[in-house]
Write a protein that holds these residues in place. Structure first.
Motif, mmCIF file in Angstrom:
data_model
loop_
_atom_site.group_PDB
_atom_site.id
_atom_site.type_symbol
_atom_site.label_atom_id
_atom_site.label_comp_id
_atom_site.label_asym_id
_atom_site.label_seq_id
_atom_site.Cartn_x
_atom_site.Cartn_y
_atom_site.Cartn_z
ATOM 1 N N THR A 136 35.363 47.062 36.005
ATOM 2 C CA THR A 136 36.823 47.044 35.983
ATOM 3 C C THR A 136 37.354 45.711 36.485
ATOM 4 O OG1 THR A 136 36.849 49.431 36.372
ATOM 5 C CG2 THR A 136 38.886 48.231 36.800
ATOM 6 N N LEU A 137 36.736 45.197 37.554
ATOM 7 C CA LEU A 137 37.152 43.903 38.095
ATOM 8 C C LEU A 137 36.935 42.791 37.075
ATOM 9 C CD1 LEU A 137 38.028 41.946 40.336
ATOM 10 C CD2 LEU A 137 35.657 41.964 41.161
ATOM 11 N N PHE A 138 35.764 42.768 36.425
ATOM 12 C CA PHE A 138 35.477 41.704 35.470
ATOM 13 C C PHE A 138 36.420 41.766 34.266
ATOM 14 C CE2 PHE A 138 30.944 41.630 37.228
ATOM 15 C CZ PHE A 138 31.220 40.540 38.026
ATOM 16 N N ARG A 139 36.776 42.978 33.840
ATOM 17 C CA ARG A 139 37.731 43.089 32.738
ATOM 18 C C ARG A 139 39.092 42.523 33.156
ATOM 19 N NH1 ARG A 139 35.197 48.352 32.009
ATOM 20 N NH2 ARG A 139 33.956 48.340 30.107
ATOM 21 N N ALA A 140 39.475 42.802 34.393
ATOM 22 C CA ALA A 140 40.746 42.271 34.896
ATOM 23 C C ALA A 140 40.679 40.750 35.025
ATOM 24 C CB ALA A 140 41.085 42.909 36.243
ATOM 25 N N MET A 141 39.554 40.243 35.516
ATOM 26 C CA MET A 141 39.385 38.800 35.655
ATOM 27 C C MET A 141 39.452 38.099 34.310
ATOM 28 S SD MET A 141 36.382 38.559 38.542
ATOM 29 C CE MET A 141 36.134 36.796 38.243
ATOM 30 N N ASP A 142 38.996 38.783 33.267
ATOM 31 C CA ASP A 142 38.976 38.179 31.935
ATOM 32 C C ASP A 142 40.383 37.903 31.426
ATOM 33 O OD1 ASP A 142 37.227 37.234 29.883
ATOM 34 O OD2 ASP A 142 37.874 38.894 28.616
ATOM 35 N N ARG A 143 41.381 38.540 32.040
ATOM 36 C CA ARG A 143 42.773 38.328 31.618
ATOM 37 C C ARG A 143 43.455 37.216 32.416
ATOM 38 N NH1 ARG A 143 42.622 44.172 32.251
ATOM 39 N NH2 ARG A 143 42.234 45.168 30.252
ATOM 40 N N LEU A 144 42.759 36.688 33.415
ATOM 41 C CA LEU A 144 43.334 35.607 34.212
ATOM 42 C C LEU A 144 43.322 34.299 33.428
ATOM 43 C CD1 LEU A 144 41.583 36.187 37.676
ATOM 44 C CD2 LEU A 144 43.934 36.807 37.057
ATOM 45 N N ALA A 145 44.205 33.391 33.825
ATOM 46 C CA ALA A 145 44.140 32.035 33.285
ATOM 47 C C ALA A 145 42.791 31.435 33.669
ATOM 48 C CB ALA A 145 45.285 31.196 33.857
ATOM 49 N N ASP A 146 42.276 30.538 32.838
ATOM 50 C CA ASP A 146 40.926 30.010 33.047
ATOM 51 C C ASP A 146 40.733 29.415 34.442
ATOM 52 O OD1 ASP A 146 40.204 30.772 30.524
ATOM 53 O OD2 ASP A 146 40.520 28.801 29.623
ATOM 54 N N THR A 147 41.680 28.590 34.887
ATOM 55 C CA THR A 147 41.512 27.950 36.197
ATOM 56 C C THR A 147 41.573 28.966 37.333
ATOM 57 O OG1 THR A 147 43.882 27.416 36.121
ATOM 58 C CG2 THR A 147 42.330 25.659 35.527
ATOM 59 N N GLN A 148 42.391 30.013 37.168
ATOM 60 C CA GLN A 148 42.443 31.071 38.180
ATOM 61 C C GLN A 148 41.116 31.819 38.234
ATOM 62 O OE1 GLN A 148 45.823 33.670 37.592
ATOM 63 N NE2 GLN A 148 47.233 31.954 37.305
ATOM 64 N N LYS A 149 40.566 32.110 37.066
ATOM 65 C CA LYS A 149 39.286 32.825 36.998
ATOM 66 C C LYS A 149 38.181 32.019 37.682
ATOM 67 C CE LYS A 149 38.012 34.534 33.014
ATOM 68 N NZ LYS A 149 37.389 34.634 31.659
ATOM 69 N N ILE A 150 38.139 30.709 37.410
ATOM 70 C CA ILE A 150 37.103 29.868 37.998
ATOM 71 C C ILE A 150 37.269 29.795 39.515
ATOM 72 C CG2 ILE A 150 36.290 27.488 38.190
ATOM 73 C CD1 ILE A 150 36.748 27.243 35.190
ATOM 74 N N ALA A 151 38.489 29.570 39.979
ATOM 75 C CA ALA A 151 38.729 29.478 41.418
ATOM 76 C C ALA A 151 38.342 30.782 42.111
ATOM 77 C CB ALA A 151 40.197 29.146 41.688
#
Length: 201
Positions: A136-151
């Motif tokens: 569930t967390l990874f699916r939510a992370m996949d919707r973040l902006a790229d730089t937010q996901k990386i940070a």
């Protein structure tokens, strides 16, 4: 003669010098030491195991080919994370481009379904009890902006400091703090319904 074993590790400067000299044993040591970190970081970003494996291979190939240009203005690990995140983002952009092509093709009546979906993968180091939450967390992370996901990945999963992440992303520490703050806000918004549902008797 360059040698190493499990209990004796070269200082970073010496390792870099051996890498620049083309020492294959030094390169093997680098791969053995960092391959898991590189793979796991790529996996969280692209969320496709085979793709993460490809990225990890590309990272070490690039290191091997360009280490002579490494000016040691940052730590070796910082350089590795920078290459990893850059290549992971490049893979995401290619995948999104393929997705757009598939979607546009389907508009013209060709039987070419869009294959991209939030992935269902087993991440190393995650216990079976945590798999549902992590998916569930990874699916939510996949919707973040790229730089937010990386940070978010580098800080909360790789446990890097704000300063280290700033060096990898080549931004200010305050910019990293802002990225993490926005990422947490977005994730909280997406994950609150999931946790509220789990609390129900």
């Amino acid at each position: 003669m360059f040698t190493f074993n499990d209990t004796a590790r070269l200082q970073e400067a010496e390792l870099i010098a051996e890498l620049k000299a083309g020492n294959e044993a030094a390169f093997r040591m680098l791969v053995e030491t960092y391959q898991s970190k590189v793979y796991n970081t790529a996996l969280v970003i692209v969320q496709q195991p085979e793709e993460a494996e490809d990225i990890a291979q590309e990272v070490f190939v690039e290191v091997y080919q360009t280490v002579g240009q490494f000016r040691q203005e940052a730590k070796l690990t910082t350089w590795l994370y920078r290459i990893t995140t850059s290549k992971a983002l490049a893979h995401l952009r290619k995948r999104k481009a393929r997705k757009r092509v598939s979607f546009l093709t389907s508009l013209f009546g060709v039987n070419n379904e869009v294959l991209y979906n939030p992935p269902d993968f087993q991440h190393p180091g995650v216990s079976l009890e945590q798999q549902e939450e992590m998916k569930t967390l990874f699916r939510a992370m996949d919707r973040l902006a790229d730089t937010q996901k990386i940070a978010f990945t580098l800080h909360y999963l790789d446990e890097l400091s704000h300063r280290e992440i700033a060096q990898i992303l080549q931004v200010s520490v305050s910019a990293v703090e802002s990225l993490l703050h926005r990422a947490k806000q977005q994730l909280r918004k997406q994950l609150t319904p999931f946790y509220n549902e789990r609390k129900k008797p």
